[in-house]
Design a protein around this motif. Structure first.
Motif, PDB file in Angstrom:
ATOM      1  N   GLY A   1      -4.016 -10.768   5.517  1.00  0.00           N
ATOM      2  CA  GLY A   1      -3.084 -10.406   4.455  1.00  0.00           C
ATOM      3  C   GLY A   1      -3.716 -10.288   3.091  1.00  0.00           C
ATOM      4  O   GLY A   1      -3.012 -10.290   2.071  1.00  0.00           O
ATOM      5  N   THR A   2      -5.050 -10.151   3.041  1.00  0.00           N
ATOM      6  CA  THR A   2      -5.750 -10.102   1.755  1.00  0.00           C
ATOM      7  C   THR A   2      -6.127  -8.696   1.317  1.00  0.00           C
ATOM      8  O   THR A   2      -6.446  -8.475   0.146  1.00  0.00           O
ATOM      9  CB  THR A   2      -7.032 -10.945   1.828  1.00  0.00           C
ATOM     10  N   LYS A   3      -6.114  -7.753   2.253  1.00  0.00           N
ATOM     11  CA  LYS A   3      -6.528  -6.388   1.934  1.00  0.00           C
ATOM     12  C   LYS A   3      -5.513  -5.380   2.464  1.00  0.00           C
ATOM     13  O   LYS A   3      -4.964  -5.546   3.556  1.00  0.00           O
ATOM     14  CB  LYS A   3      -7.898  -6.073   2.554  1.00  0.00           C
ATOM     15  N   LEU A   4      -5.282  -4.353   1.663  1.00  0.00           N
ATOM     16  CA  LEU A   4      -4.469  -3.222   2.080  1.00  0.00           C
ATOM     17  C   LEU A   4      -5.379  -2.023   2.295  1.00  0.00           C
ATOM     18  O   LEU A   4      -6.408  -1.894   1.633  1.00  0.00           O
ATOM     19  CB  LEU A   4      -3.420  -2.877   1.021  1.00  0.00           C
ATOM     20  N   CYS A   5      -4.992  -1.159   3.188  1.00  0.00           N
ATOM     21  CA  CYS A   5      -5.709   0.095   3.396  1.00  0.00           C
ATOM     22  C   CYS A   5      -4.709   1.228   3.223  1.00  0.00           C
ATOM     23  O   CYS A   5      -3.640   1.219   3.842  1.00  0.00           O
ATOM     24  CB  CYS A   5      -6.332   0.136   4.784  1.00  0.00           C
ATOM     25  N   VAL A   6      -5.051   2.171   2.368  1.00  0.00           N
ATOM     26  CA  VAL A   6      -4.111   3.228   2.002  1.00  0.00           C
ATOM     27  C   VAL A   6      -4.676   4.602   2.337  1.00  0.00           C
ATOM     28  O   VAL A   6      -5.821   4.917   1.982  1.00  0.00           O
ATOM     29  CB  VAL A   6      -3.790   3.168   0.490  1.00  0.00           C
TER      30      VAL A   6
ATOM     31  N   TYR B   1      -8.472  11.179   0.641  1.00  0.00           N
ATOM     32  CA  TYR B   1      -9.303   9.981   0.695  1.00  0.00           C
ATOM     33  C   TYR B   1      -8.500   8.823   1.279  1.00  0.00           C
ATOM     34  O   TYR B   1      -7.268   8.894   1.418  1.00  0.00           O
ATOM     35  CB  TYR B   1      -9.853   9.603  -0.686  1.00  0.00           C
ATOM     36  N   ALA B   2      -9.199   7.772   1.605  1.00  0.00           N
ATOM     37  CA  ALA B   2      -8.573   6.497   1.943  1.00  0.00           C
ATOM     38  C   ALA B   2      -9.318   5.418   1.184  1.00  0.00           C
ATOM     39  O   ALA B   2     -10.489   5.579   0.821  1.00  0.00           O
ATOM     40  CB  ALA B   2      -8.638   6.236   3.445  1.00  0.00           C
ATOM     41  N   THR B   3      -8.638   4.321   0.926  1.00  0.00           N
ATOM     42  CA  THR B   3      -9.286   3.247   0.178  1.00  0.00           C
ATOM     43  C   THR B   3      -8.711   1.899   0.569  1.00  0.00           C
ATOM     44  O   THR B   3      -7.537   1.792   0.945  1.00  0.00           O
ATOM     45  CB  THR B   3      -9.140   3.456  -1.341  1.00  0.00           C
TER      46      THR B   3
ATOM     47  N   GLU C   1      -8.619  -1.152  -6.234  1.00  0.00           N
ATOM     48  CA  GLU C   1      -9.076  -0.361  -5.092  1.00  0.00           C
ATOM     49  C   GLU C   1     -10.591  -0.409  -4.970  1.00  0.00           C
ATOM     50  O   GLU C   1     -11.302  -0.619  -5.949  1.00  0.00           O
ATOM     51  CB  GLU C   1      -8.615   1.093  -5.204  1.00  0.00           C
ATOM     52  N   GLY C   2     -11.064  -0.199  -3.757  1.00  0.00           N
ATOM     53  CA  GLY C   2     -12.494  -0.132  -3.505  1.00  0.00           C
ATOM     54  C   GLY C   2     -12.969   1.309  -3.547  1.00  0.00           C
ATOM     55  O   GLY C   2     -12.340   2.172  -4.186  1.00  0.00           O
TER      56      GLY C   2
ATOM     57  N   CYS D   1     -10.031  -0.848   9.077  1.00  0.00           N
ATOM     58  CA  CYS D   1      -8.856   0.001   8.928  1.00  0.00           C
ATOM     59  C   CYS D   1      -9.158   1.309   9.655  1.00  0.00           C
ATOM     60  O   CYS D   1     -10.242   1.872   9.506  1.00  0.00           O
ATOM     61  CB  CYS D   1      -8.583   0.274   7.453  1.00  0.00           C
ATOM     62  N   ILE D   2      -8.212   1.786  10.436  1.00  0.00           N
ATOM     63  CA  ILE D   2      -8.381   3.030  11.168  1.00  0.00           C
ATOM     64  C   ILE D   2      -7.427   4.064  10.596  1.00  0.00           C
ATOM     65  O   ILE D   2      -6.212   3.850  10.540  1.00  0.00           O
ATOM     66  CB  ILE D   2      -8.091   2.851  12.670  1.00  0.00           C
TER      67      ILE D   2
END
Length: 417
Positions: free
Chosen positions: A325-330, A337-339, A348-349, A369-370
């Motif tokens: 629950g510490t990272k989101l993938c968008v 793009y995805a980040t 964001e990374g 993240c897929i």
């Protein structure tokens, strides 16, 4: 053991044998059954009418492929014989399908790993396909003329499907296809989420996303859009959440209230969701019923500012969260793009270049993240820890939904395919 005393000596001897070795035998059989399945990912190739089965972690190599429209000729014959069905079929092709038929939206495996259950938008149905033979076990025509997103209950026994033109969700027994119940939604139900205890279903309706009335001043023309929460046993409405009021309360009057993909935190205290036309996402606190944070993500300079050019109003479409629950993938769909985003800081990374990424989920081991790159016909893994691309794997035409699933351990594809 009074029952044993009443039995003859042979039964007693058999019972004693089971007492000494039966527990181990049963445990071994259970372990054997568990070992007979392998975790995989289903990738729905919407325009192909196929689903690729890939490894759920590691190199994500393809294991096999399933034809999810083995009955295509029969379905087309049925559609061509009914003027109303034909009109809707063509409307799907020329609007949300971007000139293509939509043959697979969502997929799940049955608990025993023997079948794949698929929603097929253009055929307005849900089917179960035997993974050994590739043949259809059962077919359920949804209400109306289009099937959309699904969700499977935590125990894997029920599947909820959005009947998008009928403004309802129908819940089916995953093994038999029998309808267990249904509930009304807002206009064009889309995403479905079972709570982790299986007690509730959250449905997000997105309204009319294929019109050109995309200016914020015309947002009211998009229809009735809200979240519907129901009891997953009785299918009675528990509450509705209209994000229009919540958005207005934090000064976001020009934002659409069409909630797109969404994901809960592990404790389900917060919901992170995307809305039409917005390059970013919002945080919603379930207990206080308020939007608490808004994250705007970078725009791609090459992306047109003309909203009517964005596919189905979805500027960004796809969000997932790592198991901690510490990272989101968008998935920044129209921005290519995805980040990965830190949930604490919302920073964001790296922006990982991707071609029209349409979905985001989590690998079986929780490390990656897929995303589905619908514009490049591949799925790509991004490391949650570093935000960097790990690998891309080619799949079929226009991959969209990606789901964790299980298949027999030695499965490589249906014998009939």
């Amino acid at each position: 053991m009074p029952v044993l005393r009443s039995r003859h000596l042979f039964s007693l001897a058999a019972a004693l044998a089971l007492t000494t070795g039966g527990t181990a035998t049963a445990a071994a059989a259970q372990d054997s059954s568990a070992a007979a399945l392998r975790e995989v990912m289903f990738v729905g190739n919407n325009w192909d009418g196929t689903a690729d089965v890939i490894k759920s972690s590691g190199d994500f190599a393809r294991i096999g492929r399933v034809n999810v429209i083995p009955d295509k000729e029969a379905r087309l014959k049925e559609i061509n014989a009914d003027p109303i069905k034909w009109i809707y079929f063509m409307a799907i092709r020329n609007s949300v399908g971007e000139g293509h038929d939509q043959f697979v939206d969502d997929m799940y495996s049955t608990p025993d790993g023997r079948s794949m259950v698929v929603s097929r938008p253009s055929f307005a149905d849900v089917v179960s396909i035997d993974l050994a033979t590739g043949k259809i076990n059962w077919r359920f025509p949804v209400a109306g003329y289009r099937a959309d997103h699904m969700a499977v209950s935590p125990d894997g026994t029920r599947v909820a499907v959005s009947a998008s033109t009928a403004n309802k969700v129908q819940v089916l027994d995953i093994d038999t296809g029998k309808e267990l119940g249904e509930f009304a939604t807002g206009d064009k139900p889309h995403e479905n989420i079972f709570t982790k205890d299986g007690k509730y279903i959250w449905n997000m309706s997105i309204g009319d996303v294929n019109t050109s009335l995309d200016d914020p001043s015309l947002d009211w023309t998009k229809g009735d859009r809200h979240i519907t929460v129901v009891d997953a046993t009785t299918f009675k409405q528990v509450k509705t959440i209209d994000m229009r009021d919540r958005l207005d309360a934090v000064g976001l009057k020009d934002f659409s209230d069409a909630v797109r993909p969404a994901v809960f935190t592990p404790d389900e205290s917060k919901l992170y969701f995307q809305v039409s036309f917005f390059n970013g996402f919002l945080e919603y606190d379930v207990a206080t019923d308020k939007i608490t944070r808004v994250k705007t993500l970078p725009k791609n300079p090459a992306t047109s500012d003309d909203r009517t050019t964005w596919v189905n109003d979805s500027r960004h479409h796809g969000v997932s969260m790592n198991p901690a629950g510490t990272k989101l993938c968008v998935a920044g769909t129209m921005d290519d793009y995805a980040t990965v985003v830190d949930r604490a800081t919302l920073q964001e990374g790296p922006l990982v270049t991707a071609s029209k990424p349409y979905w985001a989920t989590v690998s079986g081991d929780g490390k990656d993240c897929i995303i589905s790159e619908s514009g490049a016909d591949q799925v790509t893994a991004i490391d949650f820890a570093t935000g960097r691309k790990v690998v891309s794997v080619p799949v079929g035409d226009h991959p969209q939904r990606v789901r964790l699933a299980h298949v027999p351990a030695d499965w490589t594809g249906p014998s009939a395919s």
